[in-house]
Design a protein around this motif. Structure first.
Motif, mmCIF file in Angstrom:
data_model
loop_
_atom_site.group_PDB
_atom_site.id
_atom_site.type_symbol
_atom_site.label_atom_id
_atom_site.label_comp_id
_atom_site.label_asym_id
_atom_site.label_seq_id
_atom_site.Cartn_x
_atom_site.Cartn_y
_atom_site.Cartn_z
ATOM 1 N N THR A 116 0.913 -1.141 0.012
ATOM 2 C CA THR A 116 -0.122 -0.130 -0.067
ATOM 3 C C THR A 116 0.936 1.404 0.066
ATOM 4 N N ILE A 117 2.158 1.184 0.694
ATOM 5 C CA ILE A 117 2.886 2.319 0.803
ATOM 6 C C ILE A 117 3.562 2.781 -0.424
ATOM 7 N N ALA A 118 3.907 1.521 -1.275
ATOM 8 C CA ALA A 118 4.498 1.644 -2.520
ATOM 9 C C ALA A 118 3.447 2.100 -3.599
ATOM 10 N N SER A 119 2.367 1.728 -3.635
ATOM 11 C CA SER A 119 1.011 2.212 -4.547
ATOM 12 C C SER A 119 0.487 3.527 -4.022
ATOM 13 N N ALA A 120 0.671 4.017 -2.764
ATOM 14 C CA ALA A 120 0.362 5.429 -2.441
ATOM 15 C C ALA A 120 1.197 6.388 -2.883
ATOM 16 N N SER A 121 2.606 5.934 -2.862
ATOM 17 C CA SER A 121 3.590 6.722 -3.373
ATOM 18 C C SER A 121 3.488 7.163 -4.833
ATOM 19 N N GLU A 134 -2.684 17.562 -4.358
ATOM 20 C CA GLU A 134 -2.420 16.333 -3.197
ATOM 21 C C GLU A 134 -3.867 15.696 -2.956
ATOM 22 N N VAL A 135 -3.533 14.418 -2.376
ATOM 23 C CA VAL A 135 -4.741 13.475 -2.145
ATOM 24 C C VAL A 135 -4.443 12.988 -0.840
ATOM 25 N N ILE A 136 -5.552 12.271 -0.267
ATOM 26 C CA ILE A 136 -5.297 11.612 0.950
ATOM 27 C C ILE A 136 -5.395 10.251 0.643
ATOM 28 N N TYR A 137 -4.457 9.433 1.153
ATOM 29 C CA TYR A 137 -4.354 7.885 0.780
ATOM 30 C C TYR A 137 -4.338 7.194 2.085
ATOM 31 N N GLY A 138 -5.283 6.350 2.505
ATOM 32 C CA GLY A 138 -5.227 5.558 3.632
ATOM 33 C C GLY A 138 -5.399 4.170 3.604
ATOM 34 N N LEU A 139 -4.976 3.448 4.652
ATOM 35 C CA LEU A 139 -5.139 1.870 4.710
ATOM 36 C C LEU A 139 -6.206 1.773 5.901
ATOM 37 N N VAL A 167 11.865 3.015 1.905
ATOM 38 C CA VAL A 167 12.199 2.270 0.464
ATOM 39 C C VAL A 167 11.489 2.863 -0.641
ATOM 40 N N HIS A 168 10.284 3.202 -0.421
ATOM 41 C CA HIS A 168 9.409 3.560 -1.281
ATOM 42 C C HIS A 168 9.126 5.069 -1.426
ATOM 43 N N VAL A 169 9.070 5.763 -0.529
ATOM 44 C CA VAL A 169 8.708 7.126 -0.777
ATOM 45 C C VAL A 169 9.752 8.255 -0.885
ATOM 46 N N GLU A 170 9.911 9.053 -1.859
ATOM 47 C CA GLU A 170 10.984 9.865 -2.249
ATOM 48 C C GLU A 170 10.594 11.377 -1.933
ATOM 49 N N HIS A 171 9.453 11.717 -1.514
ATOM 50 C CA HIS A 171 8.856 13.042 -1.248
ATOM 51 C C HIS A 171 7.934 12.895 -0.001
ATOM 52 N N PRO A 172 8.114 13.803 1.065
ATOM 53 C CA PRO A 172 7.228 13.499 2.049
ATOM 54 C C PRO A 172 5.626 13.434 1.791
ATOM 55 N N ASN A 173 5.204 14.544 0.933
ATOM 56 C CA ASN A 173 3.718 14.264 0.492
ATOM 57 C C ASN A 173 3.333 13.279 -0.021
ATOM 58 N N ASN A 174 4.286 12.207 -0.477
ATOM 59 C CA ASN A 174 3.874 11.095 -1.012
ATOM 60 C C ASN A 174 3.656 9.781 -0.082
ATOM 61 N N SER A 175 3.697 10.108 1.208
ATOM 62 C CA SER A 175 3.758 9.160 2.156
ATOM 63 C C SER A 175 2.154 8.892 2.256
ATOM 64 N N LEU A 176 1.999 7.539 2.847
ATOM 65 C CA LEU A 176 0.944 6.997 3.044
ATOM 66 C C LEU A 176 0.299 7.811 4.452
#
Length: 283
Positions: A116-121, A134-139, A167-176
């Motif tokens: 999910t973190i990889a997909s969200a990013s 920006e969008v909200i992304y939750g699990l 591993v998967h997030v390169e910018h803080p706003n792309n975080s889950l």
């Protein structure tokens, strides 16, 4: 409506979700696909009840950017009030009108967090690049697979969130943005600027998952679902001012409770400004 009444509604929602989990789990081994669909419908029904009534909540599909890039398949999408009626039944959701994306699991496992973190990013980056938003992304999950020792479960999930993010997030706003486990607790993304440490003029942020258990502030018994909805409303108010009053009311109720932030799971960001993208600060 008093604050205590609002809290009691979410206690009820939490109990209902637990009962649904027990029902779904009985048949899950026979037909996991149907069990997954039922779990998604549980959460979709909850979002329709508790998120702003003008949002369109739909299940399944992919988010399609104007650039032609499409996300991985998602479970639930919250669409803006201006979303065309003719597109509501389609399974390619227009990215410009997506407010929030939710992935749903009946029983949460470690691999679900990483995936999910990889997909969200990927989704957040694609939507921002195509539409500047920006969008909200939750699990969300009914329960989890890590046993009954809550303190160990909390530590494992917090560590997995931090590990997968690195591993998967390169910018803080792309975080889950959050993980909500209905029978355990809620983790929410928190980001702050530490000017005292790094010095004026140096734009450095740190982030990490902030956990709230069933016991909230001043002894209030807050539900994980209540905290998740309150956090989502606050985030929606950042995207659209018209939701600010509702978010403020929920915030005053104490539903967000008190949280803990493990320092060993913090991530410092100092090298992302070349992307020329602002950073949202979430508290």
């Amino acid at each position: 409506m008093s604050q205590q009444e609002l809290v009691s509604y979410f206690k009820q929602a939490t109990m209902e979700m637990q009962l649904e989990y027990e029902r779904i789990r009985v048949r899950a081994t026979e037909d996991p696909g149907t069990a997954g669909d039922e779990g998604e419908e549980n959460w979709a029904a909850l979002f329709r009840k508790w998120l702003p009534g003008d949002l369109q909540i739909t299940t399944k599909g992919r988010v399609l950017c104007g650039s032609g890039v499409a996300t991985d398949q998602v479970d639930i999408v919250a669409l803006s009030p201006s979303y065309p009626e003719g597109m509501l039944g389609k399974k390619m959701h227009l990215a410009s009108e997506v407010m929030a994306i939710f992935e749903c699991k009946a029983t949460l496992k470690a691999q679900h967090i990483e995936k999910t973190i990889a997909s969200a990013s990927r989704a957040k980056e694609a939507i921002y690049r195509a539409h500047g938003k920006e969008v909200i992304y939750g699990l969300v999950a009914h329960s989890h697979s890590w046993g009954t020792d809550k303190s160990k479960v909390i530590d494992r999930i917090s560590s997995k969130l931090a590990e997968a993010s690195s591993v998967h997030v390169e910018h803080p706003n792309n975080s889950l943005d959050f993980v909500c486990i209905a029978d355990l607790g809620t983790w929410t993304l928190r980001m702050e600027w530490d000017e005292d440490y790094y010095g004026p003029g140096v734009v450095s942020y740190y982030s990490g998952p902030s956990f709230t258990s069933l016991n909230g502030k001043s002894g209030t018994d807050t539900s994980p679902i209540g905290r998740m909805i309150t956090y989502t409303l606050r985030r929606l108010s950042y995207l659209d001012d018209k939701y600010r009053g509702l978010a403020s009311y929920f915030g005053m109720s104490g539903l967000e409770g008190t949280g803990s932030w493990a320092s060993n799971n913090l991530r410092t960001w100092t090298d992302f400004n070349s992307k020329r993208r602002h950073v949202d600060l979430f508290y």
